[in-house]
Write a protein that holds these residues in place. Structure first.
Motif, mmCIF file in Angstrom:
data_model
loop_
_atom_site.group_PDB
_atom_site.id
_atom_site.type_symbol
_atom_site.label_atom_id
_atom_site.label_comp_id
_atom_site.label_asym_id
_atom_site.label_seq_id
_atom_site.Cartn_x
_atom_site.Cartn_y
_atom_site.Cartn_z
ATOM 1 N N LEU A 254 -29.898 49.606 -59.460
ATOM 2 C CA LEU A 254 -29.287 50.008 -60.724
ATOM 3 C C LEU A 254 -29.711 49.091 -61.865
ATOM 4 O O LEU A 254 -30.016 49.559 -62.972
ATOM 5 N N MET A 278 -25.017 55.031 -58.946
ATOM 6 C CA MET A 278 -23.586 55.073 -59.242
ATOM 7 C C MET A 278 -22.829 55.864 -58.177
ATOM 8 O O MET A 278 -21.720 55.485 -57.763
ATOM 9 N N ARG A 283 -18.972 55.121 -58.143
ATOM 10 C CA ARG A 283 -18.606 55.119 -59.572
ATOM 11 C C ARG A 283 -18.969 56.504 -60.122
ATOM 12 O O ARG A 283 -19.919 56.693 -60.858
ATOM 13 N N GLU A 286 -19.087 57.553 -64.078
ATOM 14 C CA GLU A 286 -20.283 57.003 -64.726
ATOM 15 C C GLU A 286 -21.539 57.719 -64.237
ATOM 16 O O GLU A 286 -22.484 57.948 -65.006
ATOM 17 N N ALA A 287 -21.542 58.079 -62.965
ATOM 18 C CA ALA A 287 -22.688 58.814 -62.419
ATOM 19 C C ALA A 287 -22.875 60.133 -63.141
ATOM 20 O O ALA A 287 -23.997 60.487 -63.549
#
Length: 449
Positions: A254, A278, A283, A286-287
């Protein structure tokens, strides 16, 4: 006046040479050269230090051998070979690649056409699992065009500039994942797409040790290149892919994808794989933000569809997940995992029989893939088909990555199916491997009730 060979209605017959670099490729070189020798006028092979029969095999095909000092730079090695070129066109292959018969004929015809200075060629990278991917491209079903590929269920496409007119200003750049594409862009030379493919078998044929060694070599060369070129977004992306796919380190990946995006905010592939990271890191909101931005730039990626489906699925947004997985399937995804995820979404949406049918079909594609068996067992249990779920959960137990959870799940499903004999066997086997697991202890206590 146009330059010789560009845009003229009448040209003298054009010639083409095969340009390669090799080291210890005796296992595959014969196959490669046999596939292309009728289509080329000359073969030039740079050898970086072979100790097997590579050189003698190459010479048996009339190849000119160029000794190449290996400096840890693939572009430098290829450019050494280019300096020995004499034909009008350069065609580049690796020893683990080949053409089919139709491709060789099309190559001979293509170089006689005026216009383009180079051709991008789709490379079919054959894989051992339908769930494989390469960059933003997902696995597609193998159409069996090549006899040597029949044992591989799928392939993943990648586009590479492998055929170009000989030109002293066109040469390879980048020490790993080397390419001439940037030189062609700088010179504003026209590039078309070739009407044939290169078949790449090495990714599927390499043993795990050799593949790991290659991945580590590429990674180290990439790290050195990035240190010298800190604003190189492409190298950030390639290193990020290595961290994610080969080394299974989504956090490290990331950071590299984010770095690539800081250099080029419209890098669609970096957005996609930052989103994949993500998802791996759970997450999901956010992904979806990253993946939605990627979709605005390119809606044609199977990997993007699957990642969006995963993010929606883990947030229990099953209708949205269903649509994303369906989009991947309509694009031709051969992935058994995508098919199974699509099936589980159908189950959540009340489509029991179609969902179970997808799970069974996915199992036929990849019967030995542990992650798929986990998904199918849970999906079958969701559909309350406990005998099917129990059979799959039990089949999962001898495979890699089995935990106490897998034994407990199998025990529960066997108990719900009423198969107490096998339930007792699995309980004892599980407690032998995981003697202190409370769930298995609870299942053991039920045997004597």
């Amino acid at each position: 006046m146009p330059s010789p060979g560009y845009g003229l209605e009448r040209m003298p017959p054009q010639t083409v040479e095969l340009s390669m670099i090799v080291k210890n490729e005796a296992r595959t070189l014969t196959r490669c050269l046999t596939s292309v020798r009728a289509a080329v006028d000359r073969i030039v092979i740079g050898d970086t230090g072979s100790t097997d029969e590579t050189i003698s095999i190459a010479q048996s095909y009339g190849a000119e051998i160029v000794p190449v000092l290996w400096t840890g730079d693939f572009a430098a090695a290829r450019n050494t070979v280019l300096r020995h070129s004499r034909c009008d066109w350069i065609f580049v292959l690796d020893a683990d690649e080949m053409l089919d018969a139709g491709g060789a004929e099309k190559l001979k015809h293509l170089i006689q056409q005026p216009g383009p200075a180079a051709y991008d060629i789709w490379r079919w990278n054959y894989v051992l699992e339908t769930n494989s991917r390469s960059g933003e491209q997902g696995g597609l079903q193998n159409p069996q065009l090549l006899a040597e590929s029949h044992m591989f269920p799928a392939y993943v496409k990648s586009l590479n500039t492998r055929l170009f007119r000989r030109n002293p200003e066109v040469y390879f750049e980048r020490p790993v994942h080397e390419t001439v594409v940037y030189r062609l862009q700088t010179l504003a030379l026209p590039v078309a797409t070739a009407p044939f493919v290169i078949h790449h078998l090495g990714q599927a044929e390499d043993n795990k040790v050799d593949r790991a060694r290659k991945n580590e070599l590429y990674h180290q060369i990439g790290l050195q290149h990035l240190q010298a070129n800190p604003d190189d977004a492409r190298t950030c992306f390639e290193l990020g892919l290595g961290e994610l796919e080969h080394f299974k380190r989504p956090e490290a990946a990331l950071s590299l994808f984010v770095r690539a995006l800081s250099i080029n905010p419209r890098d669609c592939n970096a957005l996609i794989f930052a989103g994949v990271c993500m998802v791996r890191m759970q997450r999901y909101t956010e992904a979806l933000d990253l993946l939605s931005r990627a979709r605005e730039l390119n809606s044609g990626s199977i990997v993007l569809d699957e990642a969006m489906g995963d993010a929606y699925f883990h947030q229990q947004q099953h209708a949205q997940a269903f649509a994303a997985y369906e989009s991947a399937m309509l694009k031709g995804s051969a992935s058994a995992l995508v098919l199974a995820k699509w099936g589980v979404c159908k189950l959540y949406l009340g489509q029991r029989e179609p969902g179970l049918q997808d799970l069974r079909q996915a199992l036929q594609r990849e019967p030995g893939f542990p992650e798929l068996l986990d998904l199918v067992a849970v999906g079958a249990a969701l559909a309350q088909d406990n005998p099917f779920a129990a059979a799959i959960a039990r089949k999962r137990l001898p495979m890699e990555g089995t935990s106490a959870f897998h034994y407990a799940l199998a025990c529960i499903l066997l108990r719900l199916s009423g198969d107490w004999t096998v339930h007792q066997e699995v309980v004892h086997e599980g407690l032998t491997r995981f003697p202190h697991d409370p769930s298995l202890s609870a299942e053991h206590a039920m045997i004597h009730l």
